[in-house]
Design a protein around this motif. Structure first.
Motif, PDB file in Angstrom:
ATOM      1  N   VAL A  88      44.517  49.340  38.701  1.00  0.00           N
ATOM      2  CA  VAL A  88      44.050  48.446  39.768  1.00  0.00           C
ATOM      3  C   VAL A  88      44.160  49.041  41.166  1.00  0.00           C
ATOM      4  CG1 VAL A  88      44.613  46.392  38.399  1.00  0.00           C
ATOM      5  CG2 VAL A  88      46.206  47.149  40.165  1.00  0.00           C
ATOM      6  N   ILE A  89      45.005  50.053  41.354  1.00  0.00           N
ATOM      7  CA  ILE A  89      45.325  50.547  42.692  1.00  0.00           C
ATOM      8  C   ILE A  89      44.104  51.114  43.424  1.00  0.00           C
ATOM      9  CG2 ILE A  89      45.999  52.942  42.180  1.00  0.00           C
ATOM     10  CD1 ILE A  89      48.116  50.582  44.264  1.00  0.00           C
ATOM     11  N   HIS A  90      43.085  51.517  42.693  1.00  0.00           N
ATOM     12  CA  HIS A  90      41.895  52.117  43.302  1.00  0.00           C
ATOM     13  C   HIS A  90      40.785  51.105  43.579  1.00  0.00           C
ATOM     14  CE1 HIS A  90      43.629  56.069  42.818  1.00  0.00           C
ATOM     15  NE2 HIS A  90      43.971  55.729  41.591  1.00  0.00           N
ATOM     16  N   LEU A 126      50.007  44.291  46.860  1.00  0.00           N
ATOM     17  CA  LEU A 126      48.774  45.084  46.869  1.00  0.00           C
ATOM     18  C   LEU A 126      48.083  45.068  48.230  1.00  0.00           C
ATOM     19  CD1 LEU A 126      47.200  44.181  43.402  1.00  0.00           C
ATOM     20  CD2 LEU A 126      48.015  46.441  44.117  1.00  0.00           C
ATOM     21  N   ILE A 127      48.099  43.917  48.897  1.00  0.00           N
ATOM     22  CA  ILE A 127      47.393  43.799  50.184  1.00  0.00           C
ATOM     23  C   ILE A 127      48.337  43.864  51.377  1.00  0.00           C
ATOM     24  CG2 ILE A 127      45.429  42.544  49.194  1.00  0.00           C
ATOM     25  CD1 ILE A 127      46.692  39.944  50.341  1.00  0.00           C
ATOM     26  N   ILE A 154      53.817  33.748  36.705  1.00  0.00           N
ATOM     27  CA  ILE A 154      53.042  33.365  37.896  1.00  0.00           C
ATOM     28  C   ILE A 154      53.717  33.927  39.148  1.00  0.00           C
ATOM     29  CG2 ILE A 154      52.333  31.417  39.353  1.00  0.00           C
ATOM     30  CD1 ILE A 154      51.942  29.822  36.712  1.00  0.00           C
ATOM     31  N   SER A 155      55.025  33.818  39.219  1.00  0.00           N
ATOM     32  CA  SER A 155      55.750  34.313  40.385  1.00  0.00           C
ATOM     33  C   SER A 155      55.584  35.822  40.547  1.00  0.00           C
ATOM     34  CB  SER A 155      57.233  33.954  40.262  1.00  0.00           C
ATOM     35  OG  SER A 155      57.940  34.412  41.380  1.00  0.00           O
ATOM     36  N   VAL A 156      55.695  36.557  39.456  1.00  0.00           N
ATOM     37  CA  VAL A 156      55.518  38.013  39.512  1.00  0.00           C
ATOM     38  C   VAL A 156      54.106  38.367  39.968  1.00  0.00           C
ATOM     39  CG1 VAL A 156      55.365  40.097  38.082  1.00  0.00           C
ATOM     40  CG2 VAL A 156      57.333  38.571  37.858  1.00  0.00           C
ATOM     41  N   TRP A 157      53.103  37.692  39.443  1.00  0.00           N
ATOM     42  CA  TRP A 157      51.717  37.988  39.817  1.00  0.00           C
ATOM     43  C   TRP A 157      51.453  37.658  41.280  1.00  0.00           C
ATOM     44  CZ3 TRP A 157      48.227  41.080  38.126  1.00  0.00           C
ATOM     45  CH2 TRP A 157      48.326  41.536  36.806  1.00  0.00           C
ATOM     46  N   ARG A 158      52.009  36.560  41.769  1.00  0.00           N
ATOM     47  CA  ARG A 158      51.828  36.208  43.178  1.00  0.00           C
ATOM     48  C   ARG A 158      52.419  37.294  44.064  1.00  0.00           C
ATOM     49  NH1 ARG A 158      54.762  34.315  47.323  1.00  0.00           N
ATOM     50  NH2 ARG A 158      56.622  34.008  46.076  1.00  0.00           N
ATOM     51  N   HIS A 179      40.524  33.943  51.792  1.00  0.00           N
ATOM     52  CA  HIS A 179      40.305  35.174  52.558  1.00  0.00           C
ATOM     53  C   HIS A 179      41.155  36.344  52.056  1.00  0.00           C
ATOM     54  CE1 HIS A 179      43.806  33.619  54.811  1.00  0.00           C
ATOM     55  NE2 HIS A 179      44.049  34.891  55.082  1.00  0.00           N
ATOM     56  N   TYR A 180      42.270  36.052  51.393  1.00  0.00           N
ATOM     57  CA  TYR A 180      43.098  37.132  50.854  1.00  0.00           C
ATOM     58  C   TYR A 180      42.349  37.955  49.803  1.00  0.00           C
ATOM     59  CZ  TYR A 180      47.324  35.233  53.049  1.00  0.00           C
ATOM     60  OH  TYR A 180      48.273  34.804  53.947  1.00  0.00           O
ATOM     61  N   THR A 181      41.439  37.337  49.055  1.00  0.00           N
ATOM     62  CA  THR A 181      40.773  38.062  47.966  1.00  0.00           C
ATOM     63  C   THR A 181      39.867  39.176  48.480  1.00  0.00           C
ATOM     64  OG1 THR A 181      38.928  36.484  47.856  1.00  0.00           O
ATOM     65  CG2 THR A 181      40.828  36.077  46.407  1.00  0.00           C
ATOM     66  N   ASN A 182      39.415  39.078  49.724  1.00  0.00           N
ATOM     67  CA  ASN A 182      38.557  40.120  50.290  1.00  0.00           C
ATOM     68  C   ASN A 182      39.344  41.201  51.029  1.00  0.00           C
ATOM     69  OD1 ASN A 182      36.138  38.938  49.375  1.00  0.00           O
ATOM     70  ND2 ASN A 182      36.220  37.478  51.055  1.00  0.00           N
ATOM     71  N   MET A 183      40.653  41.053  51.105  1.00  0.00           N
ATOM     72  CA  MET A 183      41.476  42.037  51.814  1.00  0.00           C
ATOM     73  C   MET A 183      41.565  43.318  50.989  1.00  0.00           C
ATOM     74  SD  MET A 183      44.456  39.718  53.488  1.00  0.00           S
ATOM     75  CE  MET A 183      44.804  40.847  54.829  1.00  0.00           C
ATOM     76  N   PRO A 184      41.515  44.460  51.679  1.00  0.00           N
ATOM     77  CA  PRO A 184      41.610  45.735  50.952  1.00  0.00           C
ATOM     78  C   PRO A 184      43.026  45.976  50.448  1.00  0.00           C
ATOM     79  CG  PRO A 184      41.565  46.121  53.316  1.00  0.00           C
ATOM     80  CD  PRO A 184      41.333  44.644  53.115  1.00  0.00           C
TER      81      PRO A 184
END
Length: 170
Positions: free
Chosen positions: A36-38, A110-111, A100-104, A155-160
């Motif tokens: 996912v990092i790329h 990531l961002i 869920i907590s780990v994924w959040r 808006h977080y989903t569009n962050m690089p």
């Protein structure tokens, strides 16, 4: 970090024995991160993580998870946590909440932003004692929902993604 690494090595399970019916082989999280990092942004990373999850499931003869990685409703995004049944014993609420907590937190890493959830959804019934979940998430909790997941500002989903393989190794 050394305690984390040692616990995984001792247990031979990246889920720390989180009451899953199947251990998560060591190295799985690192390989998912490498996949996912790329990606260009968080939305793409979430979709790639679902692909990786399905690939791993196929290797262990578990059925693929067919779900959307993230859905949108106006200015709200909802990250869908893969329904790992039969991995979770009897839809174990604590294991699901931990996932869920780990994924959040991972999405936020990531961002490079802390993502505070607007709400958290569980497929399970509401437990008698909500306090541990309230302490973990600090937002409205919804039960008997169609998905396990968390909602946050779209808006977080569009962050690089800000990390590289070097920062991942650190």
């Amino acid at each position: 970090n050394r305690i984390h690494t040692r616990a995984i090595w001792l247990l031979q399970d990246e889920s720390f024995g989180m009451q899953l019916q199947q251990a998560i082989p060591t190295g799985s999280f690192r390989m998912m991160c490498m996949c996912v990092i790329h990606c260009d942004n968080l939305k793409s990373a979430l979709h790639r993580a679902v692909e990786f999850n399905n690939f791993c499931r196929a290797l262990t003869q578990l059925p693929a998870v067919s779900h959307t990685a993230v859905s949108f409703n106006d200015d709200i995004a909802t990250a869908h946590i893969p329904d790992n049944t039969p991995l979770f014993y009897d839809n174990d609420l604590q294991a699901i909440a931990n996932t869920i907590s780990v994924w959040r937190r991972f999405c936020g890493w990531l961002i490079g932003r802390n993502i505070e959830p607007l709400s958290v959804s569980f497929k399970t019934k509401e437990p008698q004692n909500l306090q541990p979940l309230r302490d973990l998430f600090h937002c409205p909790l919804k039960f008997e929902q169609p998905i396990n997941g968390f909602s946050f500002p779209k808006h977080y989903t569009n962050m690089p993604l800000i990390h590289t393989e070097d920062s991942l190794n650190e």
